[in-house]
Design a protein around this motif. Structure first.
Motif, PDB file in Angstrom:
ATOM      1  N   PHE A  34       0.785  -1.239   0.000  1.00  0.00           N
ATOM      2  CA  PHE A  34       0.000   0.000   0.000  1.00  0.00           C
ATOM      3  C   PHE A  34       0.812   1.283   0.000  1.00  0.00           C
ATOM      4  O   PHE A  34       0.263   2.345  -0.315  1.00  0.00           O
ATOM      5  CB  PHE A  34      -0.955   0.013   1.205  1.00  0.00           C
ATOM      6  N   THR A  35       2.083   1.278   0.379  1.00  0.00           N
ATOM      7  CA  THR A  35       2.844   2.524   0.329  1.00  0.00           C
ATOM      8  C   THR A  35       3.143   2.873  -1.133  1.00  0.00           C
ATOM      9  O   THR A  35       2.957   2.050  -2.025  1.00  0.00           O
ATOM     10  CB  THR A  35       4.135   2.391   1.159  1.00  0.00           C
ATOM     11  N   PRO A  36       3.586   4.114  -1.397  1.00  0.00           N
ATOM     12  CA  PRO A  36       3.730   4.550  -2.798  1.00  0.00           C
ATOM     13  C   PRO A  36       4.555   3.586  -3.645  1.00  0.00           C
ATOM     14  O   PRO A  36       5.669   3.199  -3.302  1.00  0.00           O
ATOM     15  CB  PRO A  36       4.416   5.917  -2.657  1.00  0.00           C
ATOM     16  N   LEU A  37       3.957   3.197  -4.772  1.00  0.00           N
ATOM     17  CA  LEU A  37       4.522   2.198  -5.678  1.00  0.00           C
ATOM     18  C   LEU A  37       5.441   2.875  -6.689  1.00  0.00           C
ATOM     19  O   LEU A  37       5.047   3.833  -7.352  1.00  0.00           O
ATOM     20  CB  LEU A  37       3.382   1.485  -6.398  1.00  0.00           C
ATOM     21  N   ARG A  38       6.662   2.344  -6.820  1.00  0.00           N
ATOM     22  CA  ARG A  38       7.636   2.906  -7.747  1.00  0.00           C
ATOM     23  C   ARG A  38       7.938   1.968  -8.915  1.00  0.00           C
ATOM     24  O   ARG A  38       8.087   2.419 -10.043  1.00  0.00           O
ATOM     25  CB  ARG A  38       8.943   3.236  -7.008  1.00  0.00           C
ATOM     26  N   GLU A  39       8.078   0.680  -8.633  1.00  0.00           N
ATOM     27  CA  GLU A  39       8.391  -0.291  -9.683  1.00  0.00           C
ATOM     28  C   GLU A  39       7.531  -1.533  -9.498  1.00  0.00           C
ATOM     29  O   GLU A  39       7.233  -1.925  -8.370  1.00  0.00           O
ATOM     30  CB  GLU A  39       9.876  -0.684  -9.649  1.00  0.00           C
ATOM     31  N   ILE A  40       7.172  -2.155 -10.617  1.00  0.00           N
ATOM     32  CA  ILE A  40       6.305  -3.332 -10.556  1.00  0.00           C
ATOM     33  C   ILE A  40       6.563  -4.210 -11.785  1.00  0.00           C
ATOM     34  O   ILE A  40       6.990  -3.721 -12.833  1.00  0.00           O
ATOM     35  CB  ILE A  40       4.823  -2.907 -10.496  1.00  0.00           C
TER      36      ILE A  40
END
Length: 382
Positions: free
Chosen positions: A9-15
């Protein structure tokens, strides 16, 4: 490119977003039927495992094709998911596509047609700066993480730890059948498919099997669903491997396998849950969190399928959402009840199309593996 992911849930940077390329169908054998038994129990019974043998199916395996139109539409929706995440400023990595003419894979005493790396949450668990490849329970998925090897190598080269849990042999007798044989859970459905496991010279008894999607990540704390002895052995390994770094909380039979269509953390103190009774199954310290329960799924939100179309998930699959941060959630655009519920809770909803989630066994959380989020190994529980 750095691996750093402790939560959902914390800010997503890479996926990593999975690939649906060349998804031709399902190899139906003991491992497939057992894994999906809860959702196959309502399906017509002429596929049952012993009957395949009686019909002269050799090793009791049957190829079950998926219509080309569904595969094409799935591919469109997955590519749109990847584009949406990129538009939101997230760096998107992709697995290698499965070749259209991929050779069958083989183990000791079995063989299977490989599947693409679509539901990539299942066979990998990301904990901080560590990649843990988990032991698969379905033969056709045995080499699936090899399609992710290029991405994993990139993270390894920038400092990530890369671990593989012990790989099971996956002979017929590797599986604890107690959960599937419980009439209360199977409704008398596919018990025929697993009543007669065949001995093999490669038998070693029950083996560890545990999917990453059985683990709810909350910083220092991991909630892990256990439904039978295979899962339990996997959790034993996980506890020893993570000793001193993480606290592992066991929940018993919240689901047959995965729990990310049962419960997901949307932010500290807030869960999205299938029903309020989930609270009573959770570890005591987490029962005081807020549990958001959406309305029952609208049957009209799903495509109609023919008798021969194999439905692999329950109608609750749309709870399988993906958070971009503590305020922003990707939700299937067809699930209007869930969208309204989350908006009423002051979440920003990004609607994304996903038509055939019930045929391919996954939603947005299943199709993705978040590899970099801002959150650290926080204590959200104490």
């Amino acid at each position: 490119m750095r691996l750093h992911s402790h939560d959902d849930f914390t800010p997503l940077r890479e996926i990593i977003v999975g690939s649906a390329a060349h998804y031709g169908g399902h190899d139906r054998d003991l491992t497939f039927e057992l894994f999906h038994h809860e959702n196959l129990s309502g399906f017509r019974s002429d596929w049952a495992y012993p009957r395949l043998a009686q019909a002269g199916a050799g090793t009791r395996r049957q190829k079950w094709a998926v219509k080309d139109r569904y595969v094409e539409e799935l591919h469109e929706d997955v590519e749109a998911l990847a584009s949406t995440l990129a538009d939101l400023g997230v760096t998107v990595h992709r697995p290698l596509p499965l070749p259209p003419d991929a050779d069958r894979i083989a183990g000791l005493g079995w063989e299977a047609a490989p599947t693409p790396a679509l539901n990539i949450r299942d066979n990998t668990l990301i904990l901080g700066a560590e990649i843990i490849e988990t032991p698969p329970a379905i033969r056709s998925r045995y080499l699936e993480t090899r399609l992710l090897a290029a991405v994993f190598t990139g993270y390894f080269e920038t400092g990530a730890t890369w671990t593989t849990m012990p790989r099971p042999t996956l002979s017929d007798t590797s599986f604890d059948l107690s959960y599937a044989r419980d009439a209360a859970t199977t409704l008398g459905g596919p018990t025929e498919a697993i009543r007669d496991p065949q001995p093999s010279p490669y038998d070693v008894g029950y083996e560890m099997m545990l999917d990453g999607a059985q683990v709810l990540r909350l910083g220092r704390d991991l909630v892990v669903n256990i439904a039978q002895s295979n899962h339990q052995q996997g959790v034993h390994w996980l506890e020893r491997h993570l000793a001193g770094r993480y606290r592992v909380h066991r929940v018993w039979r919240m689901a047959d396998n995965h729990i990310d269509s049962m419960i997901l953390a949307l932010r500290p103190g807030v869960f999205l849950a299938r029903h309020d009774g989930i609270r009573d199954l959770m570890p005591e310290p987490l029962r005081s969190w807020r549990y958001i329960v959406p309305p029952e799924p609208d049957p009209g939100a799903f495509p109609g399928y023919d008798d021969e179309d194999l439905v692999l998930t329950s109608p609750y699959i749309d709870l399988n959402v993906l958070s971009v941060d503590e305020h922003t959630v990707l939700v299937n655009k067809e699930c209007t009840g869930l969208i309204k519920t989350l908006e009423a809770e002051c979440f920003t909803v990004v609607p994304v199309r996903h038509r055939h989630r019930r045929l391919f066994g996954g939603g947005f959380h299943c199709f993705t593996l978040d590899t970099c989020r801002d959150g650290g190994c926080e204590d959200y529980v104490s």
